[in-house]
Design a protein around this motif. Structure first.
Motif, PDB file in Angstrom:
ATOM      1  N   LEU A 122      -3.426 -10.751  -0.070  1.00  0.00           N
ATOM      2  CA  LEU A 122      -2.052 -10.369  -0.379  1.00  0.00           C
ATOM      3  C   LEU A 122      -1.214 -10.349   0.885  1.00  0.00           C
ATOM      4  O   LEU A 122      -1.702 -10.029   1.971  1.00  0.00           O
ATOM      5  CB  LEU A 122      -2.008  -8.984  -1.035  1.00  0.00           C
ATOM      6  N   SER A 123       0.049 -10.676   0.728  1.00  0.00           N
ATOM      7  CA  SER A 123       0.976 -10.695   1.847  1.00  0.00           C
ATOM      8  C   SER A 123       1.862  -9.453   1.814  1.00  0.00           C
ATOM      9  O   SER A 123       2.400  -9.095   0.767  1.00  0.00           O
ATOM     10  CB  SER A 123       1.855 -11.949   1.752  1.00  0.00           C
ATOM     11  N   ILE A 124       2.002  -8.833   2.987  1.00  0.00           N
ATOM     12  CA  ILE A 124       2.918  -7.690   3.128  1.00  0.00           C
ATOM     13  C   ILE A 124       4.172  -8.228   3.798  1.00  0.00           C
ATOM     14  O   ILE A 124       4.070  -8.864   4.841  1.00  0.00           O
ATOM     15  CB  ILE A 124       2.277  -6.578   3.977  1.00  0.00           C
ATOM     16  N   PRO A 125       5.329  -8.071   3.256  1.00  0.00           N
ATOM     17  CA  PRO A 125       5.735  -7.320   2.085  1.00  0.00           C
ATOM     18  C   PRO A 125       5.907  -8.156   0.817  1.00  0.00           C
ATOM     19  O   PRO A 125       6.254  -7.617  -0.221  1.00  0.00           O
ATOM     20  CB  PRO A 125       7.084  -6.750   2.503  1.00  0.00           C
ATOM     21  N   ALA A 126       5.687  -9.477   0.887  1.00  0.00           N
ATOM     22  CA  ALA A 126       5.979 -10.340  -0.272  1.00  0.00           C
ATOM     23  C   ALA A 126       5.223  -9.908  -1.524  1.00  0.00           C
ATOM     24  O   ALA A 126       5.808  -9.816  -2.608  1.00  0.00           O
ATOM     25  CB  ALA A 126       5.669 -11.792   0.070  1.00  0.00           C
ATOM     26  N   ASP A 127       3.923  -9.637  -1.381  1.00  0.00           N
ATOM     27  CA  ASP A 127       3.113  -9.227  -2.538  1.00  0.00           C
ATOM     28  C   ASP A 127       2.967  -7.722  -2.653  1.00  0.00           C
ATOM     29  O   ASP A 127       2.796  -7.190  -3.748  1.00  0.00           O
ATOM     30  CB  ASP A 127       1.704  -9.837  -2.435  1.00  0.00           C
ATOM     31  N   LEU A 128       3.008  -7.040  -1.525  1.00  0.00           N
ATOM     32  CA  LEU A 128       2.738  -5.605  -1.504  1.00  0.00           C
ATOM     33  C   LEU A 128       3.566  -4.924  -0.420  1.00  0.00           C
ATOM     34  O   LEU A 128       3.281  -5.073   0.766  1.00  0.00           O
ATOM     35  CB  LEU A 128       1.247  -5.357  -1.227  1.00  0.00           C
ATOM     36  N   PRO A 129       4.629  -4.200  -0.794  1.00  0.00           N
ATOM     37  CA  PRO A 129       5.350  -3.433   0.219  1.00  0.00           C
ATOM     38  C   PRO A 129       4.548  -2.187   0.593  1.00  0.00           C
ATOM     39  O   PRO A 129       3.863  -1.610  -0.245  1.00  0.00           O
ATOM     40  CB  PRO A 129       6.662  -3.060  -0.466  1.00  0.00           C
ATOM     41  N   VAL A 130       4.616  -1.798   1.855  1.00  0.00           N
ATOM     42  CA  VAL A 130       3.887  -0.613   2.324  1.00  0.00           C
ATOM     43  C   VAL A 130       4.851   0.266   3.123  1.00  0.00           C
ATOM     44  O   VAL A 130       5.566  -0.221   3.994  1.00  0.00           O
ATOM     45  CB  VAL A 130       2.682  -1.002   3.212  1.00  0.00           C
ATOM     46  N   ILE A 131       4.854   1.557   2.802  1.00  0.00           N
ATOM     47  CA  ILE A 131       5.655   2.534   3.537  1.00  0.00           C
ATOM     48  C   ILE A 131       4.726   3.649   4.014  1.00  0.00           C
ATOM     49  O   ILE A 131       3.934   4.167   3.231  1.00  0.00           O
ATOM     50  CB  ILE A 131       6.779   3.138   2.668  1.00  0.00           C
ATOM     51  N   GLY A 132       4.830   4.002   5.269  1.00  0.00           N
ATOM     52  CA  GLY A 132       4.014   5.065   5.832  1.00  0.00           C
ATOM     53  C   GLY A 132       4.789   6.364   5.939  1.00  0.00           C
ATOM     54  O   GLY A 132       5.962   6.452   5.590  1.00  0.00           O
ATOM     55  N   PHE A 133       4.108   7.381   6.475  1.00  0.00           N
ATOM     56  CA  PHE A 133       4.715   8.697   6.630  1.00  0.00           C
ATOM     57  C   PHE A 133       4.275   9.261   7.968  1.00  0.00           C
ATOM     58  O   PHE A 133       3.086   9.417   8.204  1.00  0.00           O
ATOM     59  CB  PHE A 133       4.257   9.619   5.489  1.00  0.00           C
ATOM     60  N   ASP A 134       5.185   9.488   8.847  1.00  0.00           N
ATOM     61  CA  ASP A 134       4.971  10.177  10.115  1.00  0.00           C
ATOM     62  C   ASP A 134       5.538   9.418  11.297  1.00  0.00           C
ATOM     63  O   ASP A 134       5.789  10.006  12.322  1.00  0.00           O
ATOM     64  CB  ASP A 134       3.499  10.498  10.372  1.00  0.00           C
ATOM     65  N   ASN A 135       5.723   8.123  11.199  1.00  0.00           N
ATOM     66  CA  ASN A 135       6.330   7.310  12.252  1.00  0.00           C
ATOM     67  C   ASN A 135       5.641   7.458  13.597  1.00  0.00           C
ATOM     68  O   ASN A 135       6.264   7.742  14.607  1.00  0.00           O
ATOM     69  CB  ASN A 135       7.829   7.590  12.393  1.00  0.00           C
ATOM     70  N   GLN A 136       4.344   7.254  13.630  1.00  0.00           N
ATOM     71  CA  GLN A 136       3.634   7.211  14.903  1.00  0.00           C
ATOM     72  C   GLN A 136       3.938   5.843  15.505  1.00  0.00           C
ATOM     73  O   GLN A 136       3.331   4.838  15.157  1.00  0.00           O
ATOM     74  CB  GLN A 136       2.143   7.426  14.690  1.00  0.00           C
ATOM     75  N   GLU A 137       4.904   5.828  16.414  1.00  0.00           N
ATOM     76  CA  GLU A 137       5.496   4.576  16.875  1.00  0.00           C
ATOM     77  C   GLU A 137       4.500   3.602  17.475  1.00  0.00           C
ATOM     78  O   GLU A 137       4.612   2.393  17.264  1.00  0.00           O
ATOM     79  CB  GLU A 137       6.640   4.863  17.842  1.00  0.00           C
ATOM     80  N   LEU A 138       3.521   4.066  18.215  1.00  0.00           N
ATOM     81  CA  LEU A 138       2.537   3.150  18.789  1.00  0.00           C
ATOM     82  C   LEU A 138       1.775   2.399  17.704  1.00  0.00           C
ATOM     83  O   LEU A 138       1.408   1.242  17.875  1.00  0.00           O
ATOM     84  CB  LEU A 138       1.557   3.896  19.695  1.00  0.00           C
TER      85      LEU A 138
END
Length: 92
Positions: free
Chosen positions: A14-30
């Motif tokens: 699967l391709s991100i984001p074309a097939d699967l969008p992903v959103i995280g939580f916490d914004n660990q920038e590194l």
């Protein structure tokens, strides 16, 4: 968790984001900036959370014989940091 989602998507072809969008939580920038594509995430206000916790603690310790009640609840802004792991919606 987001890294696991990236690995699982890759294993399934699967391709991100074309097939699967992903959103995280916490914004660990590194981590967020190092992922390909960059991880869209919600940033938690760590400094403000700590400052509010210390203020509540100081308020409790400044009052002798005070019984601690339920912790005060506050809502702090958690801004969305847009990166490439979520595609733009199609234009209608």
């Amino acid at each position: 968790m987001a890294m696991g989602a990236y690995h699982a998507a890759a294993e399934l072809g699967l391709s991100i984001p074309a097939d699967l969008p992903v959103i995280g939580f916490d914004n660990q920038e590194l981590i967020c900036d190092g992922m390909l594509p960059g991880l869209t995430t919600v940033a938690r206000p760590h400094y403000e959370m700590g400052a509010r916790a210390v203020a509540q603690l100081l308020a409790l310790t400044g009052t002798p014989n005070r019984e601690p009640g339920p912790a005060a609840q506050e809502m702090l802004p958690c801004p969305l940091v847009a990166r490439a792991s979520v595609a733009s919606p199609p234009r209608l």
